[in-house]
Design an enzyme around this catalytic site. Sequence first.
Site, PDB file in Angstrom:
ATOM      1  N   CYS A 121       3.938  -1.452  -3.422  1.00 28.03           N
ATOM      2  CA  CYS A 121       5.937  -1.522  -3.371  1.00 28.03           C
ATOM      3  C   CYS A 121       6.942  -0.627  -3.814  1.00 28.03           C
ATOM      4  O   CYS A 121       6.666   0.495  -3.821  1.00 28.03           O
ATOM      5  CB  CYS A 121       5.731  -2.826  -4.483  1.00 28.03           C
ATOM      6  SG  CYS A 121       4.874  -3.994  -4.849  1.00 28.03           S
ATOM      7  N   GLU A 138     -15.393  12.947   1.183  1.00 29.04           N
ATOM      8  CA  GLU A 138     -14.306  12.547   2.234  1.00 29.04           C
ATOM      9  C   GLU A 138     -14.369  12.741   3.397  1.00 29.04           C
ATOM     10  O   GLU A 138     -13.257  10.823   3.698  1.00 29.04           O
ATOM     11  CB  GLU A 138     -12.767  14.056   2.267  1.00 29.04           C
ATOM     12  CG  GLU A 138     -11.716  14.114   3.108  1.00 29.04           C
ATOM     13  CD  GLU A 138     -10.802  12.758   2.292  1.00 29.04           C
ATOM     14  OE1 GLU A 138     -11.575  12.743   1.138  1.00 29.04           O
ATOM     15  OE2 GLU A 138      -9.721  12.657   3.061  1.00 29.04           O
ATOM     16  N   GLU A 169     -11.948   4.116   5.034  1.00 26.37           N
ATOM     17  CA  GLU A 169     -10.208   2.984   4.496  1.00 26.37           C
ATOM     18  C   GLU A 169      -9.763   2.658   5.460  1.00 26.37           C
ATOM     19  O   GLU A 169      -9.113   2.326   6.065  1.00 26.37           O
ATOM     20  CB  GLU A 169      -9.672   4.825   4.633  1.00 26.37           C
ATOM     21  CG  GLU A 169      -9.731   5.489   2.724  1.00 26.37           C
ATOM     22  CD  GLU A 169      -8.640   6.694   2.518  1.00 26.37           C
ATOM     23  OE1 GLU A 169      -8.055   6.186   1.389  1.00 26.37           O
ATOM     24  OE2 GLU A 169      -9.046   7.179   3.715  1.00 26.37           O
ATOM     25  N   HIS A 220     -33.949  11.155  -2.002  1.00 31.54           N
ATOM     26  CA  HIS A 220     -34.752  10.120  -3.514  1.00 31.54           C
ATOM     27  C   HIS A 220     -34.285   8.171  -3.162  1.00 31.54           C
ATOM     28  O   HIS A 220     -33.492   8.292  -4.766  1.00 31.54           O
ATOM     29  CB  HIS A 220     -33.744  11.149  -4.356  1.00 31.54           C
ATOM     30  CG  HIS A 220     -35.162  12.309  -4.317  1.00 31.54           C
ATOM     31  ND1 HIS A 220     -35.721  12.020  -5.132  1.00 31.54           N
ATOM     32  CD2 HIS A 220     -34.433  13.103  -3.879  1.00 31.54           C
ATOM     33  CE1 HIS A 220     -36.256  13.718  -4.617  1.00 31.54           C
ATOM     34  NE2 HIS A 220     -35.179  14.118  -4.326  1.00 31.54           N
ATOM     35  N   LYS A 277      -0.446   3.588  -0.264  1.00 27.97           N
ATOM     36  CA  LYS A 277      -0.463   5.134  -0.621  1.00 27.97           C
ATOM     37  C   LYS A 277      -0.141   5.953  -1.928  1.00 27.97           C
ATOM     38  O   LYS A 277      -0.820   7.253  -2.332  1.00 27.97           O
ATOM     39  CB  LYS A 277       0.738   6.401   0.807  1.00 27.97           C
ATOM     40  CG  LYS A 277       0.451   7.491   0.671  1.00 27.97           C
ATOM     41  CD  LYS A 277       0.878   8.436   2.369  1.00 27.97           C
ATOM     42  CE  LYS A 277       0.885   9.152   2.088  1.00 27.97           C
ATOM     43  NZ  LYS A 277      -0.769   9.338   2.515  1.00 27.97           N
ATOM     44  N   TRP A 308       2.906  -4.898  -2.669  1.00 29.59           N
ATOM     45  CA  TRP A 308       1.379  -4.627  -2.718  1.00 29.59           C
ATOM     46  C   TRP A 308       1.607  -5.352  -4.027  1.00 29.59           C
ATOM     47  O   TRP A 308       1.514  -4.574  -5.008  1.00 29.59           O
ATOM     48  CB  TRP A 308       1.085  -2.847  -3.268  1.00 29.59           C
ATOM     49  CG  TRP A 308      -0.342  -2.644  -2.757  1.00 29.59           C
ATOM     50  CD1 TRP A 308      -1.191  -2.516  -1.849  1.00 29.59           C
ATOM     51  CD2 TRP A 308      -1.479  -2.519  -4.261  1.00 29.59           C
ATOM     52  NE1 TRP A 308      -2.976  -2.445  -2.838  1.00 29.59           N
ATOM     53  CE2 TRP A 308      -2.365  -2.389  -4.137  1.00 29.59           C
ATOM     54  CE3 TRP A 308      -1.026  -3.051  -5.665  1.00 29.59           C
ATOM     55  CZ2 TRP A 308      -3.293  -1.871  -4.299  1.00 29.59           C
ATOM     56  CZ3 TRP A 308      -2.239  -2.460  -6.541  1.00 29.59           C
ATOM     57  CH2 TRP A 308      -3.634  -2.538  -5.946  1.00 29.59           C
ATOM     58  N   ARG A 327       3.621   2.050   1.106  1.00 28.03           N
ATOM     59  CA  ARG A 327       3.623   1.937  -0.320  1.00 28.03           C
ATOM     60  C   ARG A 327       2.862  -0.063  -0.274  1.00 28.03           C
ATOM     61  O   ARG A 327       2.589  -0.300  -1.604  1.00 28.03           O
ATOM     62  CB  ARG A 327       4.336   2.022  -0.897  1.00 28.03           C
ATOM     63  CG  ARG A 327       5.876   3.038  -0.656  1.00 28.03           C
ATOM     64  CD  ARG A 327       6.841   2.935  -1.858  1.00 28.03           C
ATOM     65  NE  ARG A 327       6.614   3.068  -2.841  1.00 28.03           N
ATOM     66  CZ  ARG A 327       6.605   4.511  -3.766  1.00 28.03           C
ATOM     67  NH1 ARG A 327       6.220   5.739  -2.901  1.00 28.03           N
ATOM     68  NH2 ARG A 327       6.442   4.186  -5.093  1.00 28.03           N
ATOM     69  N   LYS A 368     -12.935   8.916   4.432  1.00 25.17           N
ATOM     70  CA  LYS A 368     -11.543   8.708   5.856  1.00 25.17           C
ATOM     71  C   LYS A 368     -12.382   7.107   6.804  1.00 25.17           C
ATOM     72  O   LYS A 368     -11.688   6.253   6.672  1.00 25.17           O
ATOM     73  CB  LYS A 368     -12.080   9.512   6.616  1.00 25.17           C
ATOM     74  CG  LYS A 368     -10.645  10.699   6.145  1.00 25.17           C
ATOM     75  CD  LYS A 368      -9.495  10.964   6.281  1.00 25.17           C
ATOM     76  CE  LYS A 368      -8.722   9.903   4.623  1.00 25.17           C
ATOM     77  NZ  LYS A 368      -8.956  10.604   4.198  1.00 25.17           N
ATOM     78  N   ASN A 423       9.283  -2.171  -9.002  1.00 23.22           N
ATOM     79  CA  ASN A 423       7.811  -1.238  -7.930  1.00 23.22           C
ATOM     80  C   ASN A 423       7.312  -1.442  -9.378  1.00 23.22           C
ATOM     81  O   ASN A 423       8.161  -0.399 -10.406  1.00 23.22           O
ATOM     82  CB  ASN A 423       8.407  -0.692  -7.416  1.00 23.22           C
ATOM     83  CG  ASN A 423       6.888   0.475  -7.218  1.00 23.22           C
ATOM     84  OD1 ASN A 423       5.360   0.025  -7.247  1.00 23.22           O
ATOM     85  ND2 ASN A 423       7.062   1.870  -7.196  1.00 23.22           N
ATOM     86  N   GLY A 424       6.441  -2.002  -9.907  1.00 20.65           N
ATOM     87  CA  GLY A 424       5.756  -1.491 -10.946  1.00 20.65           C
ATOM     88  C   GLY A 424       4.737  -2.810 -11.755  1.00 20.65           C
ATOM     89  O   GLY A 424       4.516  -3.618 -10.726  1.00 20.65           O
TER      90      GLY A 424
HETATM   91  C1  G6P Z   1      -4.382   6.375  -2.928  1.00 18.87           C
HETATM   92  C2  G6P Z   1      -4.485   6.434  -1.743  1.00 18.87           C
HETATM   93  C3  G6P Z   1      -4.957   7.378  -1.458  1.00 18.87           C
HETATM   94  C4  G6P Z   1      -4.299   8.996  -2.356  1.00 18.87           C
HETATM   95  C5  G6P Z   1      -5.142   8.732  -3.270  1.00 18.87           C
HETATM   96  C6  G6P Z   1      -4.200   9.255  -4.822  1.00 18.87           C
HETATM   97  O1  G6P Z   1      -5.727   5.619  -3.360  1.00 18.87           O
HETATM   98  O2  G6P Z   1      -4.429   5.589  -1.112  1.00 18.87           O
HETATM   99  O3  G6P Z   1      -5.075   8.053  -0.107  1.00 18.87           O
HETATM  100  O4  G6P Z   1      -5.909   9.916  -2.450  1.00 18.87           O
HETATM  101  O5  G6P Z   1      -4.075   7.000  -3.763  1.00 18.87           O
HETATM  102  O6  G6P Z   1      -2.762   9.998  -4.648  1.00 18.87           O
HETATM  103  P1  G6P Z   1      -2.133  11.280  -4.440  1.00 18.87           P
HETATM  104  O7  G6P Z   1      -0.696  10.711  -4.835  1.00 18.87           O
HETATM  105  O8  G6P Z   1      -2.592  11.595  -6.011  1.00 18.87           O
HETATM  106  O9  G6P Z   1      -2.614  12.403  -4.144  1.00 18.87           O
END
Ligand code: G6P
Length: 623
Positions: free
Chosen positions: A2, A494, A501, A517, A618, A82, A27, A498, A108-109
């Site tokens: 949010c 990672e 996501e 395995h 994010k 969100w 957000r 990616k 937000n929260g």
């Molecule tokens: C969310 C985002 C990820 C990010 C994670 C941790 O899940 O979608 O892309 O890696 O938060 O965020 P931070 O700001 O703590 O690195």
Amino acid sequence: MCGIVAFTGATEALPFLLDGLKRLEYRGYDSAGVAVVHSEAQGGAPKAALKVVRRQGKVATLIEALSGTEVAGTCGIGHTRWATHGVPSEQNAHPHLDCSGRIAVAHNGIIENYTHLKDRLVEQGHCFTSQTDTEVIAHLVEQNYGETEGDLTEAVRVTVAQLSGSFALAILHAGHPDIVVVTRNDSPLVLGSFEDGAIAASDTPALIEKTRDIVYIRDRDLAVLHGDGRIEYFDPAGEPFVPNVYHVEWSLEQAEKGGYPDFMLKEISEQPRVIRDTIADRFDDRTRTLRFPELPLTDEELADIDRIYIVACGTSYHAGLIGKELIENWARIPVEVEVASEFRYGNPIISADTLVIAISQSGETADTLEAVRLARQAGAHVIALTNVVGSRITQEAQTVLNIKANIEIAVAATKSFLAQVTLLTLLGLYFAQERLLLTGPQIQEIFGEMRQLPGQIEHILADTAAIERAAKACCEATTALFIGRGVGATTCYEGALKLKEVSYLHAEAFSAGEIKHGPIALIDAAAGTPVVAVVTQSATRDKMLANIEEMKARGARVIAVATEGDGRIEKLADHVIYIPPTRECLSPITASVPLQLFARYIAVERGCDVDQPRNLAKSVTVE
Ligand code: G6P
């Protein structure tokens, strides 16, 4: 999680609110809304009233709904959501109103005690129209406004004392047509003023066009924004205070796409600069020593560290996994890497000699913040590694190390990840230097190679044809496997994240030795399951080649990320993406770049919204 915006000034509020919401859309983006105080002719005399417009969907849908609608007024609030409580719908979109329709709240929260509050408010006769936790705030302010004889600031202060959970709030009252009251607890909020008014938002990009002098308030502090640009600040007891002001170094241009089709590609392309900035001034060639002036630990304290915990979420967690390998390898300190949400509910073994490194791009991830608090309570020294100066984590940790990625807007982290890995690499070398496990010349040699990394990444970015070809060949797949060994395996974790996501293609990463395995059963010869193998120069390269043979024998389509000059791999893999040679410990920094591009190309091919993938946000400011 949010985004909220607030404006009061001499000009129309709506353009700022909508521009701010667009900048905060990373957000959350399942619904959006605005509320503006405007003048209505009621029986002749004009009277201030609230005009509220909300829509399910992205900010663009809200803007469309607003075109042709008269939403005039110089004081207003906005929200992009969100969903946590209640499905994404117009009814659940913010701002939420009280019974009279004269109080509007953007939040937000999560209000944790909302059911209890709601039951009481319903008993008192309040009518609710949404499924959200937020709506209780509007009704509580309404209740308290009556009890404080129309003192809005006091009504909000009393309300805040009744709330538990996390919140950043912007509150509007038609009876106070040129002020917005804002407050926060465990959720981010930034404020600023300019010649023509005062503004607040969940994050700096929404304010940057109007001001680069930003104020952060502490938990449960209150601020009253006035239309003439004044902002009054009050602590939770109602005492006024003067806050610190932070100057933001980055500019509006850096928060724009700058000609790139999406922020993700722009941010991937910025990585050479990010690494240059992250390593700049860290090594003194004359004395052959690494510098970490931010670290207050004495030689003795550094020597006494018996264990390091790295805590983080998502991409930052993956950076931590790479950091573990480097720190253990060079500095010989045992490192545990824990997902922050597990760390806080586990029973971590922490003593005064434990160092905790909390990694968070945003500096506001709720789980990571809680992990920091727990570590501090247990007596550990906490280092925060973050991209956001002044963010919440910087106020909670004893030591702050800033990565130099600058604002990152695409939801999928790229440049911040590379900056985190680069800084952890330097930290590993620094610990080894201070514990006398690496000599000045040894560090100088490795640092010399780090200086080559930006140029090597530029080289990868200059010709992406092989990456695009490999991506095109895989975009119809339903699952993809990633394999590597050592830091190559962590690079794959990672890479797979990616891909998931941004393209919604199911992807999993494994240590290559482990794949036989179990996971090897996923390879479907008829479908030609893609297997992305990171097979750069390393002590285990020959083992990797054998693993690739095993995959090929079962019908996998192998995409190898290999070192330039490696002729053997061409005979084995269907696609080879070459990257410049680096020593193994630095390879995550270069090998990650083609994996980021691979994920993005597949997402683009599949028609996905690269910058705002479905269901994600994010920064996750709730547990
Ligand atoms: C969310 C985002 C990820 C990010 C994670 C941790 O899940 O979608 O892309 O890696 O938060 O965020 P931070 O700001 O703590 O690195």
